[in-house]
Design a protein around this motif. Structure first.
Motif, short mmCIF file in Angstrom:
data_model
loop_
_atom_site.label_atom_id
_atom_site.label_comp_id
_atom_site.label_asym_id
_atom_site.label_seq_id
_atom_site.Cartn_x
_atom_site.Cartn_y
_atom_site.Cartn_z
N LEU A 33 -9.96 -11.24 3.90
CA LEU A 33 -8.91 -11.53 2.93
C LEU A 33 -7.67 -10.79 3.40
O LEU A 33 -7.70 -9.58 3.59
CB LEU A 33 -9.32 -11.05 1.53
CG LEU A 33 -8.29 -11.34 0.44
CD1 LEU A 33 -8.34 -12.82 0.07
CD2 LEU A 33 -8.57 -10.49 -0.80
N ASP A 34 -6.59 -11.53 3.58
CA ASP A 34 -5.34 -10.93 4.01
C ASP A 34 -4.48 -10.68 2.78
O ASP A 34 -4.26 -11.60 1.98
CB ASP A 34 -4.62 -11.87 4.99
CG ASP A 34 -3.38 -11.24 5.59
OD1 ASP A 34 -3.32 -9.99 5.68
OD2 ASP A 34 -2.46 -11.99 5.94
N VAL A 35 -4.05 -9.44 2.60
CA VAL A 35 -3.22 -9.06 1.45
C VAL A 35 -1.85 -8.66 1.98
O VAL A 35 -1.74 -7.76 2.81
CB VAL A 35 -3.86 -7.88 0.68
CG1 VAL A 35 -2.99 -7.48 -0.50
CG2 VAL A 35 -5.27 -8.23 0.23
N LYS A 36 -0.81 -9.34 1.50
CA LYS A 36 0.56 -9.03 1.92
C LYS A 36 1.40 -8.60 0.73
O LYS A 36 1.21 -9.08 -0.37
CB LYS A 36 1.19 -10.25 2.58
CG LYS A 36 0.58 -10.60 3.91
CD LYS A 36 1.32 -11.72 4.58
CE LYS A 36 0.66 -12.05 5.91
NZ LYS A 36 1.15 -13.29 6.47
N THR A 37 2.35 -7.74 0.99
CA THR A 37 3.35 -7.23 0.04
C THR A 37 2.78 -6.83 -1.32
O THR A 37 3.28 -7.26 -2.35
CB THR A 37 4.52 -8.24 -0.14
OG1 THR A 37 4.04 -9.45 -0.67
CG2 THR A 37 5.24 -8.48 1.16
N PRO A 38 1.74 -6.00 -1.35
CA PRO A 38 1.22 -5.55 -2.65
C PRO A 38 2.18 -4.56 -3.31
O PRO A 38 2.68 -3.66 -2.64
CB PRO A 38 -0.11 -4.89 -2.31
CG PRO A 38 0.07 -4.41 -0.90
CD PRO A 38 0.99 -5.40 -0.24
N TRP A 39 2.44 -4.77 -4.60
CA TRP A 39 3.30 -3.85 -5.33
C TRP A 39 2.92 -3.83 -6.80
O TRP A 39 2.27 -4.75 -7.31
CB TRP A 39 4.77 -4.18 -5.13
CG TRP A 39 5.23 -5.50 -5.69
CD1 TRP A 39 5.08 -6.72 -5.12
CD2 TRP A 39 5.92 -5.72 -6.92
NE1 TRP A 39 5.63 -7.69 -5.92
CE2 TRP A 39 6.16 -7.11 -7.02
CE3 TRP A 39 6.37 -4.89 -7.95
CZ2 TRP A 39 6.82 -7.68 -8.13
CZ3 TRP A 39 7.03 -5.46 -9.03
CH2 TRP A 39 7.25 -6.83 -9.11
N VAL A 40 3.32 -2.76 -7.47
CA VAL A 40 3.05 -2.56 -8.89
C VAL A 40 4.39 -2.29 -9.57
O VAL A 40 5.22 -1.54 -9.05
CB VAL A 40 2.09 -1.37 -9.11
CG1 VAL A 40 1.92 -1.04 -10.59
CG2 VAL A 40 0.74 -1.65 -8.46
N ARG A 41 4.57 -2.89 -10.74
CA ARG A 41 5.79 -2.62 -11.52
C ARG A 41 5.67 -1.23 -12.14
O ARG A 41 4.66 -0.90 -12.77
CB ARG A 41 5.96 -3.69 -12.61
CG ARG A 41 7.25 -3.50 -13.40
CD ARG A 41 7.49 -4.66 -14.35
NE ARG A 41 7.94 -5.81 -13.59
CZ ARG A 41 7.55 -7.06 -13.83
NH1 ARG A 41 6.70 -7.33 -14.77
NH2 ARG A 41 8.03 -8.05 -13.10
N GLY A 42 6.69 -0.40 -11.96
CA GLY A 42 6.72 0.95 -12.51
C GLY A 42 6.69 0.95 -14.03
O GLY A 42 6.91 -0.09 -14.67
N THR A 43 6.42 2.10 -14.60
CA THR A 43 6.31 2.23 -16.06
C THR A 43 7.20 3.37 -16.56
O THR A 43 7.67 4.19 -15.78
CB THR A 43 4.86 2.53 -16.47
OG1 THR A 43 4.45 3.78 -15.90
CG2 THR A 43 3.90 1.43 -16.02
N VAL A 44 7.38 3.39 -17.88
CA VAL A 44 8.04 4.52 -18.53
C VAL A 44 6.96 5.41 -19.13
O VAL A 44 5.82 4.98 -19.30
CB VAL A 44 9.03 4.04 -19.63
CG1 VAL A 44 10.16 3.24 -19.01
CG2 VAL A 44 8.32 3.24 -20.70
#
Length: 160
Positions: A25-36
């Motif tokens: 499985l190729d995973v590209k550009t993983p990111w998480v939206r920041g929180t307060v």
């Protein structure tokens, strides 16, 4: 016979010795939206592809008490979000996990996620031969206001 938990633990151990390519499985550009501070949920996003095809059947992260794959779609003129137990990644196709579509929900967050942090995610992947393998992903935390189009050099693949 080994219990399922032992098999999962063995697969996880094998992953650490073989690398993230174990499930093809190729995973590209993983990111998480920041929180307060005090925020208890956020989303994780990425591009998935698998040369032979695969199915994501689970996801986990130490930063959240509950981690699920969710789908957002229009239902009678109302945008609805619901968990999905299986996310198909067809052979040779790219599946976008992006705001407004499929995404990983991180709920019951154990800490604030700040821009520049890294969130570990473990994707449970069912291969074509029905074996479950783990793929480790390190997702960069982006700003609270981040969206795929604004944060990436590529445009989002979601329609409205």
């Amino acid at each position: 016979m080994k219990p399922i938990r032992s098999q999962a633990a063995a697969a996880l151990l094998a992953l650490f010795s073989t690398g993230a390519f174990a499930a093809d499985l190729d995973v590209k550009t993983p990111w998480v939206r920041g929180t307060v501070a005090g925020q208890k949920a956020t989303g994780a996003f990425m591009e998935l592809s698998a040369p032979a095809g695969a199915v994501v059947v689970g996801v986990a992260s130490p930063v959240a008490g509950v981690t699920e794959i969710h789908e957002m779609k229009m239902d009678g003129g109302v945008m609805k979000m619901r968990p999905t137990p299986r996310l198909e990644v067809p052979a040779g196709k790219t599946v976008s996990l992006a705001p407004g579509g499929y995404h990983v929900m991180l709920m019951d967050l154990r800490q604030q996620l700040k821009k520049g942090d890294t969130v570990p995610l473990t994707l449970q992947v069912e291969t074509k031969d029905k074996k479950i393998q783990s793929v480790e992903v390190k997702a960069e935390v982006r700003e609270l206001t981040a969206s795929t189009a604004a944060s990436d050099h590529k445009h989002g693949h979601q329609g409205h």
